[in-house]
Design a protein around this motif. Structure first.
Motif, PDB file in Angstrom:
ATOM      1  N   PRO A  89      -1.790  -6.183 -22.233  1.00 36.54           N
ATOM      2  CA  PRO A  89      -2.044  -4.746 -21.889  1.00 36.54           C
ATOM      3  C   PRO A  89      -3.379  -4.338 -23.160  1.00 36.54           C
ATOM      4  N   SER A  90      -3.022  -4.921 -24.291  1.00 31.96           N
ATOM      5  CA  SER A  90      -4.029  -4.624 -25.252  1.00 31.96           C
ATOM      6  C   SER A  90      -5.604  -4.972 -24.709  1.00 31.96           C
ATOM      7  N   GLU A  91      -5.582  -6.160 -24.043  1.00 26.30           N
ATOM      8  CA  GLU A  91      -6.843  -6.616 -23.681  1.00 26.30           C
ATOM      9  C   GLU A  91      -7.433  -5.796 -22.591  1.00 26.30           C
ATOM     10  N   ILE A  92      -6.450  -5.296 -21.742  1.00 24.43           N
ATOM     11  CA  ILE A  92      -6.963  -4.377 -20.636  1.00 24.43           C
ATOM     12  C   ILE A  92      -7.406  -2.775 -21.337  1.00 24.43           C
ATOM     13  N   ALA A  93      -6.666  -2.469 -22.238  1.00 24.11           N
ATOM     14  CA  ALA A  93      -7.287  -1.435 -23.194  1.00 24.11           C
ATOM     15  C   ALA A  93      -8.523  -1.516 -23.638  1.00 24.11           C
ATOM     16  N   ARG A  94      -8.840  -2.464 -24.368  1.00 27.80           N
ATOM     17  CA  ARG A  94     -10.001  -2.954 -24.790  1.00 27.80           C
ATOM     18  C   ARG A  94     -11.317  -2.833 -23.588  1.00 27.80           C
ATOM     19  N   LYS A  95     -10.881  -3.733 -22.625  1.00 25.57           N
ATOM     20  CA  LYS A  95     -11.901  -3.786 -21.598  1.00 25.57           C
ATOM     21  C   LYS A  95     -12.051  -2.457 -20.718  1.00 25.57           C
ATOM     22  N   LEU A  96     -11.152  -1.613 -20.568  1.00 25.52           N
ATOM     23  CA  LEU A  96     -11.251  -0.208 -20.075  1.00 25.52           C
ATOM     24  C   LEU A  96     -11.879   0.944 -21.093  1.00 25.52           C
ATOM     25  N   GLN A  97     -11.831   0.544 -22.165  1.00 26.17           N
ATOM     26  CA  GLN A  97     -12.154   1.476 -23.221  1.00 26.17           C
ATOM     27  C   GLN A  97     -11.294   2.730 -23.243  1.00 26.17           C
ATOM     28  N   GLN A  98      -9.999   2.397 -23.157  1.00 25.26           N
ATOM     29  CA  GLN A  98      -8.877   3.179 -23.233  1.00 25.26           C
ATOM     30  C   GLN A  98      -8.000   2.783 -24.419  1.00 25.26           C
ATOM     31  N   SER A  99      -7.093   3.940 -24.718  1.00 24.44           N
ATOM     32  CA  SER A  99      -6.096   3.605 -25.815  1.00 24.44           C
ATOM     33  C   SER A  99      -5.064   2.595 -25.232  1.00 24.44           C
ATOM     34  N   ARG A 100      -4.402   1.933 -26.111  1.00 25.10           N
ATOM     35  CA  ARG A 100      -3.309   1.218 -25.656  1.00 25.10           C
ATOM     36  C   ARG A 100      -2.083   2.164 -24.892  1.00 25.10           C
ATOM     37  N   GLN A 101      -1.905   3.134 -25.723  1.00 24.98           N
ATOM     38  CA  GLN A 101      -0.914   4.124 -25.103  1.00 24.98           C
ATOM     39  C   GLN A 101      -1.313   4.796 -23.845  1.00 24.98           C
ATOM     40  N   ALA A 102      -2.344   4.830 -23.172  1.00 24.75           N
ATOM     41  CA  ALA A 102      -2.824   5.236 -22.153  1.00 24.75           C
ATOM     42  C   ALA A 102      -2.735   4.214 -20.989  1.00 24.75           C
ATOM     43  N   VAL A 103      -2.913   2.857 -21.409  1.00 26.16           N
ATOM     44  CA  VAL A 103      -2.694   1.712 -20.441  1.00 26.16           C
ATOM     45  C   VAL A 103      -1.261   1.619 -20.343  1.00 26.16           C
ATOM     46  N   HIS A 104      -0.320   1.613 -21.350  1.00 25.56           N
ATOM     47  CA  HIS A 104       1.192   1.374 -21.372  1.00 25.56           C
ATOM     48  C   HIS A 104       1.701   2.773 -20.302  1.00 25.56           C
ATOM     49  N   SER A 105       1.296   3.861 -20.619  1.00 26.01           N
ATOM     50  CA  SER A 105       1.532   4.898 -19.909  1.00 26.01           C
ATOM     51  C   SER A 105       1.287   4.606 -18.355  1.00 26.01           C
ATOM     52  N   GLN A 106       0.059   4.120 -17.770  1.00 30.75           N
ATOM     53  CA  GLN A 106      -0.043   3.815 -16.531  1.00 30.75           C
ATOM     54  C   GLN A 106       0.609   2.590 -16.038  1.00 30.75           C
ATOM     55  N   ILE A 107       0.919   1.734 -16.851  1.00 31.76           N
ATOM     56  CA  ILE A 107       2.028   0.736 -16.506  1.00 31.76           C
ATOM     57  C   ILE A 107       3.364   0.958 -16.355  1.00 31.76           C
ATOM     58  N   SER A 108       3.846   2.023 -16.947  1.00 34.81           N
ATOM     59  CA  SER A 108       5.065   2.852 -16.751  1.00 34.81           C
ATOM     60  C   SER A 108       5.178   3.532 -15.451  1.00 34.81           C
ATOM     61  N   LEU A 109       4.021   4.222 -15.299  1.00 35.06           N
ATOM     62  CA  LEU A 109       4.033   4.720 -13.772  1.00 35.06           C
ATOM     63  C   LEU A 109       4.032   3.816 -12.823  1.00 35.06           C
ATOM     64  N   PRO A 130       0.929  -1.068   0.128  1.00 34.16           N
ATOM     65  CA  PRO A 130       0.124   0.010   0.142  1.00 34.16           C
ATOM     66  C   PRO A 130       0.832   1.256  -0.064  1.00 34.16           C
ATOM     67  N   ALA A 131       2.219   1.110   0.543  1.00 38.20           N
ATOM     68  CA  ALA A 131       3.006   2.378   0.503  1.00 38.20           C
ATOM     69  C   ALA A 131       3.444   2.894  -0.822  1.00 38.20           C
ATOM     70  N   ILE A 132       2.810   1.988  -1.976  1.00 41.78           N
ATOM     71  CA  ILE A 132       3.355   2.559  -3.497  1.00 41.78           C
ATOM     72  C   ILE A 132       2.360   3.664  -3.568  1.00 41.78           C
ATOM     73  N   GLY A 133       1.103   3.777  -3.242  1.00 36.16           N
ATOM     74  CA  GLY A 133       0.147   4.692  -3.510  1.00 36.16           C
ATOM     75  C   GLY A 133      -0.508   4.633  -5.061  1.00 36.16           C
ATOM     76  N   LEU A 134      -1.187   3.437  -5.205  1.00 35.21           N
ATOM     77  CA  LEU A 134      -1.661   3.449  -6.722  1.00 35.21           C
ATOM     78  C   LEU A 134      -2.769   4.212  -6.653  1.00 35.21           C
ATOM     79  N   THR A 135      -3.317   4.635  -7.995  1.00 32.65           N
ATOM     80  CA  THR A 135      -4.498   5.582  -8.114  1.00 32.65           C
ATOM     81  C   THR A 135      -5.638   4.254  -8.355  1.00 32.65           C
ATOM     82  N   GLU A 136      -6.582   4.643  -8.487  1.00 34.30           N
ATOM     83  CA  GLU A 136      -7.703   3.614  -8.538  1.00 34.30           C
ATOM     84  C   GLU A 136      -7.589   3.094 -10.148  1.00 34.30           C
ATOM     85  N   LYS A 137      -7.277   3.741 -11.168  1.00 33.90           N
ATOM     86  CA  LYS A 137      -7.094   3.183 -12.452  1.00 33.90           C
ATOM     87  C   LYS A 137      -5.902   2.373 -12.439  1.00 33.90           C
TER      88      LYS A 137
END
Length: 164
Positions: free
Chosen positions: A103-123, A82-89
């Motif tokens: 990640p591409s499956e996740i993007a489809r399920k969340l109705q987000q772009s792949r770039q947005a999901v990869h950006s969150q994964i990088s964070l 929990p010390a990491i402090g993840l956002t809800e997304k």
């Protein structure tokens, strides 16, 4: 080549659970052409029977794990700390990664772009790396904390000897 009936039975049992190229590509959520490129490059193991390729689901899962296992391990670490402090997304993405989704499956399920999901994964990766670096430093801090004072004493004693 002629097979005896016992050999034929054994081989048919082995081939029974195999997937075709289209089924295997769908199993890995890849396009048929990208999948075939990976097969021809030898990255995905398969069995060639006459003019068709067949693939074991276990081999496909091993490939998927080798490709995305690092993400899954990172997501587990992020969710357990929990010390990491993840956002809800980010937490939602981590749950999907732990469920072994790409990640591409996740993007489809969340109705987000792949770039947005990869950006969150990088964070998420940055947060996990920062936490791991902090834990390494804190485990080494007693020796690091003592080193400068010891060096100061050594320096003072050397100065005292040179002034005599």
């Amino acid at each position: 080549m002629v097979l005896r009936s016992s050999e034929l039975h054994h081989n048919l049992q082995y081939l029974n659970g195999m997937l075709t190229t289209h089924e295997a590509a769908k199993h890995l959520d890849l396009s048929y052409w990208h999948f075939m490129h990976l097969v021809e490059a030898g990255r995905i193991p398969g069995v060639r029977v006459v003019d068709r390729w067949l693939f074991s689901p276990d081999d496909l899962n091993d490939y998927k794990r080798s490709k995305f296992g690092v993400l899954e391990d990172m997501a587990k670490t992020a969710l357990e700390s929990p010390a990491i402090g993840l956002t809800e997304k980010q937490a939602i993405i981590c749950h999907h990664l732990v469920a072994n989704e790409r990640p591409s499956e996740i993007a489809r399920k969340l109705q987000q772009s792949r770039q947005a999901v990869h950006s969150q994964i990088s964070l998420i990766r940055e947060k996990v790396t920062r936490l791991q670096a902090t834990s390494i430093i804190s485990s080494e801090s007693p020796t690091i904390g003592n080193t400068p004072t010891t060096m100061k004493r050594t320096t003072r004693s050397k100065r005292a000897q040179t002034s005599l």
